[in-house]
Scaffold this motif. Structure first.
Motif, PDB file in Angstrom:
ATOM      1  N   PRO A 191      12.489   5.728  -3.869  1.00  0.00           N
ATOM      2  CA  PRO A 191      11.754   5.172  -5.021  1.00  0.00           C
ATOM      3  C   PRO A 191      11.032   6.262  -5.807  1.00  0.00           C
ATOM      4  CG  PRO A 191      10.626   4.642  -2.966  1.00  0.00           C
ATOM      5  CD  PRO A 191      11.953   5.235  -2.581  1.00  0.00           C
ATOM      6  N   LYS A 192      10.898   6.025  -7.097  1.00  0.00           N
ATOM      7  CA  LYS A 192      10.256   6.996  -7.984  1.00  0.00           C
ATOM      8  C   LYS A 192       8.763   7.109  -7.656  1.00  0.00           C
ATOM      9  CE  LYS A 192       9.740   8.221 -12.856  1.00  0.00           C
ATOM     10  NZ  LYS A 192       9.971   7.808 -14.248  1.00  0.00           N
ATOM     11  N   PHE A 193       8.273   8.349  -7.619  1.00  0.00           N
ATOM     12  CA  PHE A 193       6.864   8.600  -7.286  1.00  0.00           C
ATOM     13  C   PHE A 193       6.006   8.498  -8.541  1.00  0.00           C
ATOM     14  CE2 PHE A 193       3.525  10.214  -4.666  1.00  0.00           C
ATOM     15  CZ  PHE A 193       2.718  10.964  -5.501  1.00  0.00           C
ATOM     16  N   VAL A 198      -0.354   5.850  -5.895  1.00  0.00           N
ATOM     17  CA  VAL A 198      -0.006   6.599  -4.680  1.00  0.00           C
ATOM     18  C   VAL A 198      -0.229   5.747  -3.431  1.00  0.00           C
ATOM     19  CG1 VAL A 198      -0.519   8.667  -3.329  1.00  0.00           C
ATOM     20  CG2 VAL A 198      -0.552   8.767  -5.813  1.00  0.00           C
ATOM     21  N   ASP A 199      -1.299   4.940  -3.450  1.00  0.00           N
ATOM     22  CA  ASP A 199      -1.613   4.134  -2.264  1.00  0.00           C
ATOM     23  C   ASP A 199      -0.543   3.092  -1.977  1.00  0.00           C
ATOM     24  OD1 ASP A 199      -3.848   1.764  -3.864  1.00  0.00           O
ATOM     25  OD2 ASP A 199      -2.232   2.981  -4.669  1.00  0.00           O
ATOM     26  N   LYS A 200       0.185   2.633  -3.018  1.00  0.00           N
ATOM     27  CA  LYS A 200       1.246   1.656  -2.821  1.00  0.00           C
ATOM     28  C   LYS A 200       2.602   2.316  -2.583  1.00  0.00           C
ATOM     29  CE  LYS A 200      -1.037  -1.750  -5.754  1.00  0.00           C
ATOM     30  NZ  LYS A 200      -0.945  -2.562  -7.001  1.00  0.00           N
ATOM     31  N   TYR A 201       2.700   3.616  -2.868  1.00  0.00           N
ATOM     32  CA  TYR A 201       4.004   4.264  -2.794  1.00  0.00           C
ATOM     33  C   TYR A 201       4.480   4.434  -1.356  1.00  0.00           C
ATOM     34  CZ  TYR A 201       7.711   7.681  -3.215  1.00  0.00           C
ATOM     35  OH  TYR A 201       8.907   8.310  -3.119  1.00  0.00           O
ATOM     36  N   GLN A 251      -0.906  12.130   4.902  1.00  0.00           N
ATOM     37  CA  GLN A 251      -2.364  12.214   4.952  1.00  0.00           C
ATOM     38  C   GLN A 251      -2.907  13.241   3.964  1.00  0.00           C
ATOM     39  OE1 GLN A 251      -4.420  10.189   6.481  1.00  0.00           O
ATOM     40  NE2 GLN A 251      -2.640   9.050   7.245  1.00  0.00           N
ATOM     41  N   GLU A 252      -2.219  14.391   3.849  1.00  0.00           N
ATOM     42  CA  GLU A 252      -2.684  15.441   2.927  1.00  0.00           C
ATOM     43  C   GLU A 252      -2.615  14.976   1.473  1.00  0.00           C
ATOM     44  OE1 GLU A 252      -4.059  17.892   5.694  1.00  0.00           O
ATOM     45  OE2 GLU A 252      -4.096  18.343   3.549  1.00  0.00           O
ATOM     46  N   ILE A 253      -1.556  14.261   1.150  1.00  0.00           N
ATOM     47  CA  ILE A 253      -1.404  13.786  -0.231  1.00  0.00           C
ATOM     48  C   ILE A 253      -2.411  12.677  -0.537  1.00  0.00           C
ATOM     49  CG2 ILE A 253       0.158  12.534  -1.788  1.00  0.00           C
ATOM     50  CD1 ILE A 253       2.424  14.205  -0.614  1.00  0.00           C
ATOM     51  N   LEU A 254      -2.602  11.757   0.399  1.00  0.00           N
ATOM     52  CA  LEU A 254      -3.602  10.707   0.202  1.00  0.00           C
ATOM     53  C   LEU A 254      -4.998  11.311   0.069  1.00  0.00           C
ATOM     54  CD1 LEU A 254      -2.374   7.960   2.697  1.00  0.00           C
ATOM     55  CD2 LEU A 254      -2.258   7.899   0.213  1.00  0.00           C
ATOM     56  N   LYS A 255      -5.260  12.366   0.871  1.00  0.00           N
ATOM     57  CA  LYS A 255      -6.558  13.030   0.796  1.00  0.00           C
ATOM     58  C   LYS A 255      -6.729  13.719  -0.561  1.00  0.00           C
ATOM     59  CE  LYS A 255      -7.808  15.011   4.589  1.00  0.00           C
ATOM     60  NZ  LYS A 255      -7.899  16.028   5.687  1.00  0.00           N
ATOM     61  N   ALA A 256      -5.639  14.294  -1.058  1.00  0.00           N
ATOM     62  CA  ALA A 256      -5.701  14.977  -2.355  1.00  0.00           C
ATOM     63  C   ALA A 256      -6.013  13.998  -3.485  1.00  0.00           C
ATOM     64  CB  ALA A 256      -4.383  15.697  -2.636  1.00  0.00           C
ATOM     65  N   LYS A 292      -7.632  -2.586   0.637  1.00  0.00           N
ATOM     66  CA  LYS A 292      -7.146  -1.204   0.785  1.00  0.00           C
ATOM     67  C   LYS A 292      -7.968  -0.440   1.815  1.00  0.00           C
ATOM     68  CE  LYS A 292      -5.172  -0.748  -3.849  1.00  0.00           C
ATOM     69  NZ  LYS A 292      -5.294  -0.135  -5.179  1.00  0.00           N
ATOM     70  N   TRP A 293      -9.260  -0.704   1.834  1.00  0.00           N
ATOM     71  CA  TRP A 293     -10.119  -0.064   2.839  1.00  0.00           C
ATOM     72  C   TRP A 293      -9.715  -0.511   4.241  1.00  0.00           C
ATOM     73  CZ3 TRP A 293     -15.737  -1.885   4.030  1.00  0.00           C
ATOM     74  CH2 TRP A 293     -16.312  -1.035   4.984  1.00  0.00           C
ATOM     75  N   LEU A 294      -9.504  -1.822   4.419  1.00  0.00           N
ATOM     76  CA  LEU A 294      -9.106  -2.339   5.730  1.00  0.00           C
ATOM     77  C   LEU A 294      -7.735  -1.804   6.148  1.00  0.00           C
ATOM     78  CD1 LEU A 294     -10.227  -6.082   5.586  1.00  0.00           C
ATOM     79  CD2 LEU A 294     -11.488  -4.113   6.427  1.00  0.00           C
ATOM     80  N   THR A 295      -6.813  -1.726   5.176  1.00  0.00           N
ATOM     81  CA  THR A 295      -5.472  -1.217   5.480  1.00  0.00           C
ATOM     82  C   THR A 295      -5.531   0.244   5.901  1.00  0.00           C
ATOM     83  OG1 THR A 295      -4.527  -2.754   3.874  1.00  0.00           O
ATOM     84  CG2 THR A 295      -3.141  -0.919   4.575  1.00  0.00           C
ATOM     85  N   SER A 296      -6.345   1.054   5.193  1.00  0.00           N
ATOM     86  CA  SER A 296      -6.461   2.478   5.541  1.00  0.00           C
ATOM     87  C   SER A 296      -7.086   2.670   6.933  1.00  0.00           C
ATOM     88  CB  SER A 296      -7.278   3.214   4.484  1.00  0.00           C
ATOM     89  OG  SER A 296      -8.611   2.748   4.480  1.00  0.00           O
ATOM     90  N   LYS A 297      -7.922   1.713   7.329  1.00  0.00           N
ATOM     91  CA  LYS A 297      -8.541   1.780   8.664  1.00  0.00           C
ATOM     92  C   LYS A 297      -7.705   1.084   9.738  1.00  0.00           C
ATOM     93  CE  LYS A 297     -11.988   3.241   9.639  1.00  0.00           C
ATOM     94  NZ  LYS A 297     -12.353   4.598  10.130  1.00  0.00           N
ATOM     95  N   LYS A 298      -6.570   0.485   9.294  1.00  0.00           N
ATOM     96  CA  LYS A 298      -5.616  -0.158  10.214  1.00  0.00           C
ATOM     97  C   LYS A 298      -6.290  -1.245  11.064  1.00  0.00           C
ATOM     98  CE  LYS A 298      -2.734   3.960  10.499  1.00  0.00           C
ATOM     99  NZ  LYS A 298      -2.117   4.980  11.388  1.00  0.00           N
ATOM    100  N   THR A 299      -7.017  -2.121  10.404  1.00  0.00           N
ATOM    101  CA  THR A 299      -7.644  -3.242  11.131  1.00  0.00           C
ATOM    102  C   THR A 299      -6.615  -4.293  11.541  1.00  0.00           C
ATOM    103  OG1 THR A 299      -8.112  -4.336   9.021  1.00  0.00           O
ATOM    104  CG2 THR A 299      -9.843  -2.934   9.944  1.00  0.00           C
TER     105      THR A 299
END
Length: 403
Positions: A191-193, A198-201, A251-256, A292-299
């Motif tokens: 898929p196109k970036f 970015v969070d949905k990609y 992780q590096e790209i999400l952090k960026a 998105k916060w809950l998803t990033s924390k993998k609840t």
């Protein structure tokens, strides 16, 4: 029997002549080639014919007695003028009628010309339309031909690539045919970036990769072909051993892009309603940031995980900034772990937090602790603690105010 002027002139009879009607006199005058008008009175025509017959000695002079000479000359002239006027009127009517017919004929000709011109233009337009359609068809055919040529080239390139891959495989004999993965063939399925989403990609990419059963070691190879902007720079800056690890790259790209859990938490907490927004839109955005916060924390929609997440956030609001930073740097999964890490940090840094006030959105909290100088830590007596946060009997009420 019809009157015959020729027969009468051969055997003229004075009595019969006197009894001739005007029509018969007209025929006789025409036979004698006299100059007259049909509209003239009968007696005038009769007088003309008598004069001609006597002059030609067809009738004797006794025929002159049949002439009527007592007609008033003025009246006769007037009658003749009236007759001539009527004749002229008739002629004028005929001329007008002829002109009217000519005008109608010209108008009909003009209408015919206009109709022919319209038909000609319609045919020209139709011809031009057909030409355009033909050109469009030709263009479509050309495009199809070019597309086929491109497909053929791609196939040839893919075949060449496959041949090279097969040759390389046969030379190195590192990979077996069963383990072979054609990355070049699958690049077009990546898929196109987009830097805005970015969070949905990454979830989208992982779903496609799992459905197509792409080997995970090739994921970063496929990803780097679509990276752009900041993501491409981050990937290029990573060492080779890290750039091949999908989780590290992710992780590096999400952090960026500041898409780490802490960033999501801050966005959720600090997001305020705009004047142009409706409350429904604001609530939706607030809910989306929370998810998105809950998803990033993998609840994983687990109540206990959500409970621990909210408790951890609450305890971080109740400590000083240095300890909070220390907890943020650690991977803390539960409030019990946070409490242990906080105690260790306090002992190792010899800091006292006695009577320190920490302002939060819900009020002022006072955390009291006693600085110990002993080398050995004394275990805390549970009976003396009035605020045991790790106790199962402890109930913490959390209110999430969206609006």
């Amino acid at each position: 029997m019809a009157f015959d002027a020729g027969i009468f002139l051969k055997t003229p009879d004075l009595e019969s002549f006197d009894n001739l009607k005007k029509e018969e006199l007209v025929l006789l005058a025409k036979e004698l080639k006299l100059v007259f008008k049909v509209s003239m009175r009968k007696q005038i025509i009769k007088n003309l014919v008598i004069d001609k017959l006597v002059d030609a000695e067809i009738l004797g002079e006794e025929a002159l007695e049949l002439k009527v000479e007592n007609i008033d000359a003025f009246k006769l002239k007037q009658l003749e003028l009236e007759h001539e006027l009527k004749l002229k009127e008739l002629e004028m009517k005929e001329i007008e009628k002829r002109k009217e017919d000519e005008f109608k004929l010209k108008q009909a000709e003009l209408e015919m010309k206009e109709r022919l011109e319209i038909e000609r233009k319609e045919k020209e337009d139709e011809f031009k339309l057909k030409e355009l359609e033909m050109k469009e068809r030709e263009k479509i055919k050309e495009d199809e031909l070019k597309l086929k040529e491109l497909e053929m080239r791609e196939r040839l390139e893919m075949e060449k690539l496959k041949i090279e891959m097969v040759k390389e495989e046969s030379n190195t004999k590192v990979q077996s045919k069963s383990d072979y993965f054609d990355a070049a063939k699958n690049i077009r399925l990546v898929p196109k970036f987009c830097e805005k989403t970015v969070d949905k990609y990454f979830p989208q990419f992982e779903k496609i990769a799992n459905n197509l059963k792409w080997p995970m070691p090739y994921w970063t190879t496929l990803l780097q072909s679509v990276f752009e902007g900041k993501a491409a720079e981050i990937y290029s800056a990573l060492p080779s051993e890290k750039s091949s690890d999908y989780d590290t790259v992710k992780q590096e790209i999400l952090k960026a892009y500041e898409l780490v859990p802490e960033a999501y938490r801050q966005k959720f907490r600090s997001y305020k309603k705009f004047d142009s927004q409706t409350y429904v839109e604001f609530a939706w955005e607030k809910e989306d940031l929370f998810d998105k916060w809950l998803t990033s924390k993998k609840t994983d929609n687990n109540f206990d995980n959500l409970r621990q997440l909210m408790l951890l956030e609450e305890i971080k609001q109740c400590v000083h900034s240095e300890l909070k930073t220390h907890l943020d740097d650690k991977t803390v999964e539960s409030i019990h772990d946070a409490a242990v890490i906080s105690d260790n940090y306090t002992l190792s840094h010899k800091r006292s937090f006695k009577s320190q006030n920490v302002n939060t959105s819900s009020g002022n909290y006072k955390n009291q602790s006693t600085e110990r100088t002993d080398s050995k830590p004394v275990p805390q007596n549970k009976s003396q603690s009035s605020y045991n946060m790790s106790s199962p009997n402890f109930n913490l009420k959390i209110t999430i105010v969206l609006l």
